[in-house]
Design a protein around this motif. Structure first.
Motif, mmCIF file in Angstrom:
data_model
loop_
_atom_site.group_PDB
_atom_site.id
_atom_site.type_symbol
_atom_site.label_atom_id
_atom_site.label_comp_id
_atom_site.label_asym_id
_atom_site.label_seq_id
_atom_site.Cartn_x
_atom_site.Cartn_y
_atom_site.Cartn_z
ATOM 1 N N PRO A 155 0.816 -1.207 0.000
ATOM 2 C CA PRO A 155 0.000 0.000 0.000
ATOM 3 C C PRO A 155 0.854 1.264 0.000
ATOM 4 O O PRO A 155 2.040 1.220 0.348
ATOM 5 N N THR A 159 -1.366 9.513 1.511
ATOM 6 C CA THR A 159 -2.801 9.272 1.425
ATOM 7 C C THR A 159 -3.546 10.593 1.434
ATOM 8 O O THR A 159 -3.014 11.614 1.872
ATOM 9 N N GLN A 160 -4.794 10.585 0.985
ATOM 10 C CA GLN A 160 -5.562 11.824 0.940
ATOM 11 C C GLN A 160 -6.551 11.948 2.091
ATOM 12 O O GLN A 160 -7.168 12.992 2.283
ATOM 13 N N SER A 161 -6.710 10.882 2.890
ATOM 14 C CA SER A 161 -7.687 10.942 3.972
ATOM 15 C C SER A 161 -7.145 10.251 5.216
ATOM 16 O O SER A 161 -6.222 9.441 5.152
ATOM 17 N N ALA A 179 -1.692 16.441 1.254
ATOM 18 C CA ALA A 179 -1.732 14.988 1.438
ATOM 19 C C ALA A 179 -1.199 14.692 2.831
ATOM 20 O O ALA A 179 -0.752 15.589 3.547
ATOM 21 N N SER A 182 0.833 8.298 5.932
ATOM 22 C CA SER A 182 -0.117 7.264 6.333
ATOM 23 C C SER A 182 -0.062 6.974 7.832
ATOM 24 O O SER A 182 1.003 6.824 8.422
ATOM 25 N N ALA A 185 -2.334 1.359 6.834
ATOM 26 C CA ALA A 185 -2.623 0.847 5.491
ATOM 27 C C ALA A 185 -3.995 0.204 5.407
ATOM 28 O O ALA A 185 -4.375 -0.330 4.364
ATOM 29 N N TYR A 188 -6.510 0.594 2.366
ATOM 30 C CA TYR A 188 -6.006 0.009 1.128
ATOM 31 C C TYR A 188 -6.022 -1.517 1.200
ATOM 32 O O TYR A 188 -6.281 -2.198 0.198
ATOM 33 N N TYR A 385 -14.020 4.441 -0.151
ATOM 34 C CA TYR A 385 -14.097 3.466 0.943
ATOM 35 C C TYR A 385 -15.533 2.983 1.106
ATOM 36 O O TYR A 385 -15.780 1.780 1.310
#
Length: 431
Positions: A155, A159-161, A179, A182, A185, A188, A385
């Motif tokens: 992964p 990440t954006q969230s 961004a 993380s 993971a 993902y 998601y």
């Protein structure tokens, strides 16, 4: 380049009179009137090398070698109960490969100083033993996944969230857009269960919460797994086997290292013989209250409370069924008790506390959407998601294991900074 060189471990296994060639670094040195004693270290251990002054040229080389100089020696094995490991090398050839400057670590330095020279302190025998155990733990964990039919995936780190919450995120500029590094993971991995069913990854995770405890890092190694068709108790059973595989490998393969560290091995041995008990949040609150802790139902069980719960335990146990407001939005809510989430933490004994956190994931679209809104998160950020619940959703569970915390408990080390090569702490980033 090898040219017949062997390790210190191999040399100590040789018989008297056998010729050996070794190379490593000067660990200790003593210059006496008749002999020069050089204790040499390599990745496997240490061995004493003795140079008789009658060999003038060889003795001169040995005498001029400084602490941490890299060297090559050739000689004959002799038994001597006074030497480390009961044997030494009677040196006939001694070559200095890299003469070291005055080594800045001499003993008795402060923790802050040793962190400043971490790139040199990693050569210490203590940290060497820990890193060997760490490598064994990682291999055992990987092997357990493989032998049980799980697939390793890769992964992203950017990440954006958020997975856990915005307050603990490190933000970065990604070509003019925000961004994040993380935290997990998990999301993902959940994507991948719809094709591979059982997946895992080992990645760095980053948490920006301003904690300063003996078990907190801002960058840590996160072993995570997600599996379709598993409920919470299925996943707890897998996690128990996973942790036991690491403990067994260390007990089987790293006895010298454990003994060097002075680790009491009885709790590790008991862990292999015992089933991990399940203690509900309700029961934990009652236990803490009986122990005099000022806590009530609905309060979080933090590091201090975990220490109280685990300090007299000898075997890991699962802490389960938390109030849902204490846990993340993606955890499935219990049908029988809608105020409770189907989550679990694996608590390491002897005061170490949480090493694994996991849960059954919410697999219903409408419920998950409502939980996102309840947590004041933007549903648009989680649309992909949510899509997982729209296209063939299945019951599934997952977990995250803190490798550094697991190694900390297995080794019996007091502070997490000593179980990772380059700890990232709040005060500053070390080399």
């Amino acid at each position: 380049m090898q040219e017949g060189f062997i390790s210190t471990r191999e040399a100590l296994a040789r018989g008297d009179g056998e010729r050996v060639k070794l190379r490593g670094w000067v660990y200790r040195k003593r210059d006496l009137a008749s002999k020069v004693f050089v204790v040499m270290r390599d990745a496997d251990g240490v061995i004493q090398c003795v140079v008789d002054r009658s060999k003038a040229d060889v003795a001169a080389q040995a005498s001029s070698a400084t602490i941490e100089s890299s060297i090559e020696v050739e000689g004959v094995i002799r038994s001597d109960p006074r030497a480390p490991g009961g044997k030494e090398v009677e040196v006939e050839k001694f070559n200095i490969i890299g003469l070291a400057d005055d080594f800045p670590i001499k003993g008795g330095e402060s923790i802050d100083y040793l962190l400043d020279v971490r790139h040199l302190w990693l050569r210490s025998r203590k940290l060497t033993q820990i890193m060997r155990i760490r490598a064994t733990v990682l291999k055992a964990l990987r092997d357990h996944f493989t032998s049980n039919g799980w697939w390793e995936v890769s992964p992203p780190i950017l990440t954006q969230s958020a997975v856990e919450g915005g307050a603990t995120l490190f933000s970065v500029d990604f070509f003019g857009r925000k961004a994040y590094l993380s935290q997990s993971a998990q999301f993902y991995l959940e994507v991948m269960i719809f094709s591979l069913e059982r997946v895992w990854s080992l990645t760095p995770s980053f948490r920006a919460e301003r904690s300063r405890t003996r078990r907190h890092l801002y960058e840590y190694w996160h072993l995570e797994g997600e599996a379709a068709w598993m409920d919470m108790h299925d996943m707890m059973k897998f996690v128990e086997g996973l942790v036991k595989s690491a403990v067994k490998a260390v007990l089987d393969e790293r006895q010298e290292e454990l003994q060097f560290l002075g680790r009491n091995q009885e709790p590790l041995e008991e862990t292999l013989k015992s089933s991990f008990a399940e203690v509900t949040y309700d029961e934990a609150i009652e236990r803490l209250q009986r122990k005099g802790v000022n806590i009530k139902w609905g309060d979080d069980i933090g590091a201090d409370e975990e220490r109280v719960l685990t300090q007299d335990e000898r075997v890991p146990f699962f802490l389960t069924m938390f109030p849902k407001h204490l846990k993340s939005f993606y955890m499935k809510v219990c049908d029988r008790r809608p105020e409770v989430a189907l989550g679990f933490d694996l608590e390491a004994p002897e005061g170490y506390g949480e090493v694994v956190g996991g849960s059954q994931r919410e697999d219903r679209y409408d419920v998950l959407l409502q939980r996102i809104k309840e947590n004041n998160l933007n549903p648009d950020d989680y649309q992909w998601y949510l899509d997982l619940r729209r296209f063939g959703s299945v019951p599934h569970s997952g977990f995250g294991l803190g490798v550094d915390r697991l190694v900390m408990w297995i080794t019996g080390i007091d502070h997490i900074r000593d179980v990772i090569p380059f700890p990232r702490l709040r005060e500053r980033i070390y080399p």
